[in-house]
Scaffold this active site. Structure first.
Site, PDB file in Angstrom:
ATOM      1  N   PRO B 406      -5.152  -3.181   5.339  1.00  0.00           N
ATOM      2  CA  PRO B 406      -6.085  -1.805   6.013  1.00  0.00           C
ATOM      3  C   PRO B 406      -7.563  -2.158   5.380  1.00  0.00           C
ATOM      4  O   PRO B 406      -7.852  -2.615   4.358  1.00  0.00           O
ATOM      5  CB  PRO B 406      -5.629  -0.753   5.272  1.00  0.00           C
ATOM      6  CG  PRO B 406      -4.276  -1.142   4.222  1.00  0.00           C
ATOM      7  CD  PRO B 406      -4.267  -2.418   4.343  1.00  0.00           C
ATOM      8  N   HIS B 431      -4.749  -6.749  -0.600  1.00  0.00           N
ATOM      9  CA  HIS B 431      -4.251  -5.685  -0.074  1.00  0.00           C
ATOM     10  C   HIS B 431      -5.042  -4.654   0.588  1.00  0.00           C
ATOM     11  O   HIS B 431      -4.665  -3.744   1.110  1.00  0.00           O
ATOM     12  CB  HIS B 431      -3.564  -4.979  -1.256  1.00  0.00           C
ATOM     13  CG  HIS B 431      -4.418  -4.226  -2.027  1.00  0.00           C
ATOM     14  ND1 HIS B 431      -5.521  -4.353  -2.402  1.00  0.00           N
ATOM     15  CD2 HIS B 431      -4.435  -2.704  -2.433  1.00  0.00           C
ATOM     16  CE1 HIS B 431      -6.395  -3.446  -3.212  1.00  0.00           C
ATOM     17  NE2 HIS B 431      -5.553  -2.301  -2.867  1.00  0.00           N
TER      18      HIS B 431
END
Lengths: 143, 508
Positions: B406, B431
């Site tokens: 993301p 991440h």
């Protein structure tokens, strides 16, 4: 020279938030965490009122750990029981144990909009040092 | 009488263990009071030389664009601090989205070998155990929903509770059900009619971390977690409707179930109060264990215990249970979202993949030329299995593991595929984008701007449980995730497959 009153100020951490507590005694240092935590959550100083009293007892390894354990106790009382503490009266304090009373009130979303939703009080960088006759502690919250 | 005496003795010894004998061996961090030196190894990596109590070097994945922001906070110190933990094998690593955490940096990866006195540290997993991301893909074209994005986001906002302490209708009725959920993860959800076979195939560890011990999850954790199952939470958690706006690798995208112009849904959440309380409870246990086993701590958040100790065994059992809770939490939210998509568009949402960001797992890796079973801690990092890895389902084995990254709510996110170079990082990648500004700085910079209005003008609708959180999560509070992904790709950890553009975001 001893400070006459305890105080707190917030400091920045990249993703989270910390508080520096200053107080003349160990009792008042621990007690100062309570209004600091309420101010962190609500974003406003002094908005939580001492309308009722509940007993509190926490154990830790030492004073630094007691601060963390007390902070997590405040968080649990808020999240699980809907109780926001405004102040702490310390009745008994040893190196590893605190007994006292939390004074505060029921969480009211109208009066206590949550500005900084703390999820935990961390052990990161926690410590207490004597500075110019005062005790100074730093505690970091996980948001 | 004897039994009673024994019980009293046991209680007394536990009380003693809790209090008088425990003294934390606070130690000085290896680079205390001085700048952490870095030596550039190549375009995407720098080395932090081993010094003092460090057992191994540190390695940080950062190019010259990202490194200055890494130097701005205490991330490098934290990478060095992790290297002081007993039994660490391979370097103490940080992914390119690294930023200041507690104990471990966010973006930290470290592996520990029990045969070398390795430890487990709850701080190396984090408070939000198995915080992670679920990506789902629909067969809807952008044009179908473009004019109805507002009712879609509103319906999702109604269906998925968000914000601190958010709770929803009870999914579990009894303590026995909670125990079954904690032990079984998505297997429980499948039995409850909440997950499909395909879901289970497309979730890391198939949605169940083995070795879960529900009895190791305390009452407080259960009390906090029970009403929060199926809720997003606050902070950086979100649910985001997006569209695949670029495909870099058609073959892998097809294997993942992604196609240009198709609508997606991404859910970022974790184990809620249950995981936080497990971490809090076991940090206390580990602080005492560190003292008991004589482990000096340069930061108390690194409190740990030897992997083969009873304290470690209990933590790993509770952590696995909390991780299973998180898998089910994202599954339940996916179920609510599926109901919304079905009701509004008669459309289905299919799981692309679901990854953990905060976890410790047993994995086999080559260490010093030998195959070893090590405990890999990922604190804000994603597993990134390369093509051919036998842990991947057949449908993904040729492509590699989907690595969902993301970005921020104003720009884009990426889907990558694990690559062979990830053997250098115990098969790990970044991440997310990583924060650039602190929350206070974001408030100062964006607090008076019409953030929601500006995003709406870009075609991105935001619904937030708290305006403060929306402001603190402003797009420019984050690094450009394209820079982060660029380093991951140039280091050979993963390759780009697709880019997603946000259309509507729900924030906690």
């Amino acid at each position: 020279m001893l400070a006459s009153v305890a105080s707190h100020r917030f400091f920045e951490h990249t993703g989270d938030f910390g508080v520096e507590l200053t107080a003349p005694t160990e009792e008042s240092l621990l007690a100062e965490l309570v209004p600091a935590f309420a101010a962190l959550l609500t974003g406003v100083e002094g908005v939580v009122e001492a309308r009722e009293s509940v007993p509190v007892e926490v154990e830790g390894i030492d004073l630094s750990d007691l601060l963390v354990v007390l902070g997590n106790e405040l968080l649990y009382r808020f999240e699980a029981e809907g109780f926001l503490a405004a102040e702490l009266a310390v009745e008994e304090l040893t190196e590893t144990r605190l007994v006292g009373a939390l004074r505060g009130e029921r969480y009211d979303p109208e009066r206590h909009p949550i500005a900084r939703p703390a999820k935990a009080v961390t052990q990161h960088g926690v410590g207490v040092e004597a500075r110019d006759g005062e005790l100074v502690a730093r505690v970091i919250f996980d948001l | 009488m004897g039994r009673h005496r024994d019980k009293r003795k046991h209680r007394a010894s536990r009380a003693e263990e809790r209090t008088s004998k425990a003294k934390v061996l606070d130690a000085t961090p290896p680079y205390a009071g001085r700048e952490v030196p870095v030596v550039r190894l190549d375009a995407s990596r720098v080395r932090i030389p081993k010094t003092g109590p460090m057992h191994v070097d540190g390695i940080v994945f950062a190019d010259d664009t990202l490194l200055p922001s890494v130097r701005d906070d205490k991330s490098l110190e934290q990478v060095a601090n992790v290297a002081t933990l007993p039994g660490i094998v391979g370097p103490s690593m940080a992914m390119p989205d690294v930023h200041w955490g507690y104990g471990f940096p966010i973006g930290g990866v470290a592996a520990f070998d029990p045969a070398r006195g390795g430890v487990v540290s709850p701080g190396g997993v984090g408070y939000d155990i198995n915080c992670g991301v679920r990506l789902l893909a629909s067969d809807l074209e952008l044009g179908v929903i473009e004019s109805r994005i507002e009712p879609l986001v509103d319906a999702l906002f109604d269906a998925i509770p968000a914000g601190i302490g958010s709770t929803r209708r009870e999914v579990i009725a009894s303590e026995e059900e909670l125990d079954a959920l904690l032990a079984g993860g998505l297997e429980w959800a499948h039995g409850a009619g909440l997950a499909t076979d395909h879901d289970i195939e497309r979730v890391e560890e198939h949605g169940r971390i083995r070795g879960a011990r529900p009895e190791a999850v305390g009452e407080r954790a259960r009390t906090r977690g029970r009403p929060q199952l199926g809720t997003l939470g606050s902070g950086n958690h979100f649910a985001e409707v997006g569209v695949v706006d670029e495909v870099f690798d058609e073959t892998k995208a097809q294997a993942f179930g992604l196609a240009k112009g198709r609508v997606t849904l991404m859910i970022h959440s974790g184990s809620r109060g249950l995981g936080h309380q497990v971490c809090t409870d076991f940090l206390g246990t580990m602080l005492r264990a560190s003292s008991k086993y004589g482990v000096p701590l340069v930061d108390r958040q690194l409190a740990c215990a030897p992997i083969e100790s009873r304290e470690a065994e209990a933590y790993l059992g509770a952590m696995a249970a909390a991780a299973n809770f998180a898998f089910v939490n994202r599954q339940v939210m996916a179920t609510w979202a599926r109901e919304v998509f079905a009701r509004l568009f008669d459309a289905a949402l299919t799981t692309v993949y679901d990854v953990c960001h905060n976890i410790a797992t047993w994995e086999e890796h080559v260490v010093d030329g030998k195959e070893r079973c090590v405990l890999v801690h990922r604190k804000g990092a994603t597993r990134a299995l390369p093509p051919g890895d036998r842990r991947l389902p057949r449908s993904l084995r040729d492509a590699g593991q989907p690595v969902i990254i993301p970005g921020d709510m104003g720009r884009y996110s990426f889907v990558l595929a694990g690559a062979p170079g990830s053997s250098a990082t115990f098969h790990s990648a970044c991440h997310g984008a990583g924060r650039r500004l602190s929350r206070s700085a974001a408030q100062r910079v964006f607090g008076r701007t019409d953030l929601e209005g500006n995003l709406r003008a870009q075609g991105i609708l935001v619904r937030g449980a708290s305006r403060a959180t929306v402001v603190e999560e402003a797009p420019l509070a984050y690094k450009d995730v394209a820079d982060v992904v660029g380093v991951v790709e140039s280091a050979g950890l993963a390759t780009k497959v697709a880019r997603l553009r946000p259309l509507g975001v729900i924030k906690g």
